[in-house]
Scaffold this active site. Structure first.
Site, PDB file in Angstrom:
ATOM      1  CB  VAL A   1      38.333  51.411  30.037  1.00  0.00           C
ATOM      2  CG1 VAL A   1      39.809  51.789  30.020  1.00  0.00           C
ATOM      3  CG2 VAL A   1      38.076  50.161  29.218  1.00  0.00           C
ATOM      4  CB  CYS A   2      38.595  47.591  34.252  1.00  0.00           C
ATOM      5  SG  CYS A   2      36.929  46.916  34.312  1.00  0.00           S
ATOM      6  NE  ARG A   3      40.497  39.716  30.826  1.00  0.00           N
ATOM      7  CZ  ARG A   3      39.515  38.878  30.520  1.00  0.00           C
ATOM      8  NH1 ARG A   3      38.347  38.982  31.109  1.00  0.00           N
ATOM      9  NH2 ARG A   3      39.713  37.928  29.609  1.00  0.00           N
TER      10      ARG A   3
ATOM     11  CB  SER B   1      32.254  46.565  32.942  1.00  0.00           C
ATOM     12  OG  SER B   1      32.224  46.866  31.589  1.00  0.00           O
TER      13      SER B   1
ATOM     14  CG  MET C   1      40.965  47.533  27.883  1.00  0.00           C
ATOM     15  SD  MET C   1      40.988  48.786  26.577  1.00  0.00           S
ATOM     16  CE  MET C   1      42.148  48.074  25.415  1.00  0.00           C
TER      17      MET C   1
END
Length: 110
Positions: A65-67, A69, A93
Site C-alpha cells: 500500500v501507498c497513498r 497505488s 490509503m
C-alpha cells in the site's frame, strides 16, 4: 498494470497485527505513515525497500500500500523482477480512508 495483481481495500482485513498468513507493506514516507496507517502494517519507505528486503516475511501473502497505488505498482514491479509475488492495494490509503476503514496515527491518535 500488466501482470501485477491488485485488490480493493474492502477485501482486506482492518488490522494486520496478528495475521500469520498476510503482511501489509506500507511504502509511503515517514510523514505519511505518521498521519495515518493500517494497524499491523510494516512500514518501509519505497526507497529503502531494496536494502531492507530481509525485514519482509516472504512466507506470508504480501500486500503493498501507498497513498494512491503508484508507488505500490513501482515496488511490485521491482519485487516481481526478483521473483517475489505480491498484490497492490488499489487506491492505497486514500481508498482505505474513503472506505472508512480504521487507521492508527494522526492528531487524534493515542
Amino acid at each position: 498494470m500488466g501482470d501485477i495483481e491488485s485488490v480493493g481495500v474492502t477485501e482486506l482485513p482492518d488490522d494486520f497485527t496478528d495475521d500469520p498468513e498476510r503482511i501489509l507493506l506500507d511504502v509511503r514516507e515517514d510523514y505519511e505513515w505518521d498521519e495515518a496507517h493500517v494497524r499491523g502494517a510494516l512500514h518501509i519507505p519505497l526507497g529503502e525497500v531494496p536494502g531492507r528486503i530481509d525485514e519482509i516475511d516472504l512466507d506470508r501473502e504480501l500486500f503493498v500500500v501507498c497513498r494512491t497505488s503508484g508507488r505500490s505498482y513501482r515496488i511490485m514491479e521491482y519485487l516481481l523482477n526478483r521473483g517475489i509475488d505480491g498484490t497492490v492495494v488499489t487506491g492505497g490509503m486514500v481508498a482505505w480512508i474513503a472506505a472508512d476503514k480504521p487507521v492508527d496515527g494522526g492528531p487524534d491518535a493515542p
